[in-house]
Design an enzyme around this catalytic site. Structure first.
Site, PDB file in Angstrom:
ATOM      1  CB  ALA A 106      17.271  11.572 129.984  1.00 10.67           C
TER       2      ALA A 106
ATOM      3  CD  GLU B 297      10.925  15.725 130.082  1.00 15.05           C
ATOM      4  OE1 GLU B 297       9.988  16.247 129.444  1.00 15.05           O
ATOM      5  OE2 GLU B 297      12.092  16.169 130.072  1.00 15.05           O
TER       6      GLU B 297
HETATM    7  N1  CO8 Z   1      15.962   6.711 125.649  1.00 16.21           N
HETATM    8  C1  CO8 Z   1      16.387   5.483 125.273  1.00 16.21           C
HETATM    9  N2  CO8 Z   1      16.201   4.982 124.052  1.00 16.21           N
HETATM   10  C2  CO8 Z   1      15.564   5.740 123.153  1.00 16.21           C
HETATM   11  C3  CO8 Z   1      15.083   7.025 123.463  1.00 16.21           C
HETATM   12  C4  CO8 Z   1      15.315   7.511 124.769  1.00 16.21           C
HETATM   13  N3  CO8 Z   1      14.937   8.727 125.163  1.00 16.21           N
HETATM   14  N4  CO8 Z   1      14.461   7.513 122.369  1.00 16.21           N
HETATM   15  C5  CO8 Z   1      14.566   6.596 121.420  1.00 16.21           C
HETATM   16  N5  CO8 Z   1      15.223   5.507 121.883  1.00 16.21           N
HETATM   17  C6  CO8 Z   1      15.536   4.277 121.155  1.00 16.21           C
HETATM   18  C7  CO8 Z   1      14.302   3.398 120.961  1.00 16.21           C
HETATM   19  O1  CO8 Z   1      14.050   2.650 122.121  1.00 16.21           O
HETATM   20  C8  CO8 Z   1      14.709   2.576 119.764  1.00 16.21           C
HETATM   21  O2  CO8 Z   1      15.563   1.548 120.214  1.00 16.21           O
HETATM   22  P1  CO8 Z   1      15.412   0.045 119.576  1.00 16.21           P
HETATM   23  O3  CO8 Z   1      15.794   0.230 118.133  1.00 16.21           O
HETATM   24  O4  CO8 Z   1      16.405  -0.750 120.348  1.00 16.21           O
HETATM   25  O5  CO8 Z   1      13.996  -0.345 119.762  1.00 16.21           O
HETATM   26  C9  CO8 Z   1      15.550   3.549 118.941  1.00 16.21           C
HETATM   27  O6  CO8 Z   1      15.932   4.582 119.831  1.00 16.21           O
HETATM   28  C10 CO8 Z   1      14.800   4.155 117.796  1.00 16.21           C
HETATM   29  O7  CO8 Z   1      13.610   4.732 118.301  1.00 16.21           O
HETATM   30  P2  CO8 Z   1      12.151   4.408 117.744  1.00 16.21           P
HETATM   31  O8  CO8 Z   1      12.100   3.075 117.087  1.00 16.21           O
HETATM   32  O9  CO8 Z   1      11.173   4.660 118.845  1.00 16.21           O
HETATM   33  O10 CO8 Z   1      12.028   5.533 116.602  1.00 16.21           O
HETATM   34  P3  CO8 Z   1      10.700   6.176 116.041  1.00 16.21           P
HETATM   35  O11 CO8 Z   1      11.109   6.981 114.872  1.00 16.21           O
HETATM   36  O12 CO8 Z   1       9.638   5.179 115.861  1.00 16.21           O
HETATM   37  O13 CO8 Z   1      10.201   7.169 117.207  1.00 16.21           O
HETATM   38  C11 CO8 Z   1      10.476   8.873 118.884  1.00 16.21           C
HETATM   39  C12 CO8 Z   1      10.953   8.287 117.531  1.00 16.21           C
HETATM   40  C13 CO8 Z   1       9.061   9.432 118.734  1.00 16.21           C
HETATM   41  C14 CO8 Z   1      11.456   9.989 119.216  1.00 16.21           C
HETATM   42  C15 CO8 Z   1      10.511   7.760 119.962  1.00 16.21           C
HETATM   43  O14 CO8 Z   1      11.745   7.084 119.919  1.00 16.21           O
HETATM   44  C16 CO8 Z   1      10.311   8.279 121.350  1.00 16.21           C
HETATM   45  O15 CO8 Z   1       9.190   8.599 121.736  1.00 16.21           O
HETATM   46  N6  CO8 Z   1      11.419   8.355 122.145  1.00 16.21           N
HETATM   47  C17 CO8 Z   1      11.352   8.777 123.536  1.00 16.21           C
HETATM   48  C18 CO8 Z   1      11.176  10.257 123.628  1.00 16.21           C
HETATM   49  C19 CO8 Z   1      11.050  10.687 125.067  1.00 16.21           C
HETATM   50  O16 CO8 Z   1      10.133  10.317 125.758  1.00 16.21           O
HETATM   51  N7  CO8 Z   1      12.007  11.486 125.502  1.00 16.21           N
HETATM   52  C20 CO8 Z   1      12.047  11.991 126.859  1.00 16.21           C
HETATM   53  C21 CO8 Z   1      12.847  11.079 127.727  1.00 16.21           C
HETATM   54  S1  CO8 Z   1      12.776  11.563 129.414  1.00 16.21           S
HETATM   55  C22 CO8 Z   1      13.857  12.864 129.530  1.00 16.21           C
HETATM   56  O17 CO8 Z   1      14.470  13.279 128.588  1.00 16.21           O
HETATM   57  C23 CO8 Z   1      14.011  13.478 130.879  1.00 16.21           C
HETATM   58  C24 CO8 Z   1      15.091  14.540 130.929  1.00 16.21           C
HETATM   59  C25 CO8 Z   1      15.379  14.899 132.345  1.00 16.21           C
HETATM   60  C26 CO8 Z   1      15.978  13.744 133.087  1.00 16.21           C
HETATM   61  C27 CO8 Z   1      16.078  14.015 134.533  1.00 16.21           C
HETATM   62  C28 CO8 Z   1      16.343  12.731 135.310  1.00 16.21           C
HETATM   63  C29 CO8 Z   1      15.941  12.766 136.713  1.00 16.21           C
END
Ligand code: CO8
Length: 259
Positions: free
Chosen positions: A65, A133
């Site tokens: 998300a 999460e």
């Molecule tokens: N949300 C928003 N932006 C994101 C997300 C995300 N989940 N994942 C990646 N991005 C963005 C980054 O911020 C980055 O943006 P920018 O270029 O502007 O800095 C761009 O995508 C590229 O990402 P990275 O530079 O971080 O790419 P890497 O290859 O270095 O890393 C990863 C890849 C490991 C996947 C890393 O991006 C990461 O850890 N992302 C977050 C993963 C995460 O924590 N996901 C879980 C989110 S919480 C969730 O899904 C809850 C679901 C239930 C919701 C219920 C609500 C009540």
């Protein structure tokens, strides 16, 4: 219909829905979820589509998300957002047509939850799975706490959810989270091959099989057996059953009714 955040293509009787926000690794915000629900409704109603494949553009399937949208939500807004995603994923799980997740890259948080709501998961070798999460101060919110233990067992699900560990495709296959792992180049071909194989079978029988599994899994065994028996019986009222069995006896390929 045209979508801002999704691409939808068709190949014969298979639809391919791709998330198309690669700059943010296809993170799910409210707009994307609303579009996803519209697309699912459209595909459900489209009689020319037998099987749906869900995938992502770029290096992610769905990296969760959208954290930037979620950060400032109140408890009520957070709950509503969770409810929206959970409702759409349940629609995917319960839709009559089989759904294959072709997991090309990161399937984290809501992305792993989306993949789990599909019937079958095929992973590219670079795919990564996890429920990170708790590292963000939230629980899995789109039914991850419910589907993961059903797929991989309680102990492994608790380990993955409590640690937030990210696992690779091979490990995901080992624990039963994905059906098979193929190279990145083969991923879409493999998903399409499976989709077309499913589409070549009797579609009423496929639909009833999915219903029997989905309805039965949450019942006691005897109730589930009754559900199966009823659906099995209904098959004998279809032309497909007559054709499938006649074709077998006549040593030819069945010509199932398409719709
Ligand atoms: N949300 C928003 N932006 C994101 C997300 C995300 N989940 N994942 C990646 N991005 C963005 C980054 O911020 C980055 O943006 P920018 O270029 O502007 O800095 C761009 O995508 C590229 O990402 P990275 O530079 O971080 O790419 P890497 O290859 O270095 O890393 C990863 C890849 C490991 C996947 C890393 O991006 C990461 O850890 N992302 C977050 C993963 C995460 O924590 N996901 C879980 C989110 S919480 C969730 O899904 C809850 C679901 C239930 C919701 C219920 C609500 C009540």
């Amino acid at each position: 219909m045209d979508y801002k955040n999704l691409l939808i293509k068709k190949q014969d009787d298979v639809a391919i829905l791709s998330f198309n926000r690669p700059k943010v690794l296809n993170a799910l915000n409210t707009d994307v979820l609303i579009e996803l629900e519209q697309a699912i409704e459209e595909i459900k109603e489209d009689e020319t589509i037998d099987v749906l494949i869900i995938t992502g553009e770029g290096k992610a399937f769905v990296a969760g998300a959208d954290i930037s949208e979620m950060r400032d939500k109140t408890a009520e807004e957070g709950r509503n957002f969770g409810e929206l995603g959970a409702r759409i994923f349940r629609k995917i799980e319960l839709m009559e047509k089989p759904v294959i997740a072709a997991v090309n890259g990161f399937a984290l948080g809501g992305g792993c939850e989306l993949a789990m709501s599909c019937d079958i998961r095929i992973a590219g070798e670079k795919a990564k799975f996890g429920q990170p999460e708790v590292g963000l101060g939230i629980t899995p919110g789109f039914a991850g706490t419910q589907r993961l233990p059903r797929l991989v067992g309680l102990a492994k699900a608790k380990e993955l959810i409590f640690t937030g560990d990210i696992i690779d495709a091979k490990e995901a296959e080992k624990i039963g989270l994905v059906n098979k792992v193929v190279s990145g180049e083969e991923l879409m071909d493999e998903a399409l091959k499976m989709a077309k194989k499913i589409a070549s079978n009797g579609q009423i029988a496929v639909k009833y099989s999915k219903a029997a599994i989905n309805r039965g899994i949450n019942c006691d065994f005897d109730t589930a057996n009754e559900i199966e028996k009823d659906l099995f019986g209904l098959c004998f009222a279809t032309e497909d059953q007559k054709e499938g069995m006649t074709a077998f006896l006549e040593k030819r390929k069945p010509m199932f009714k398409k719709k």
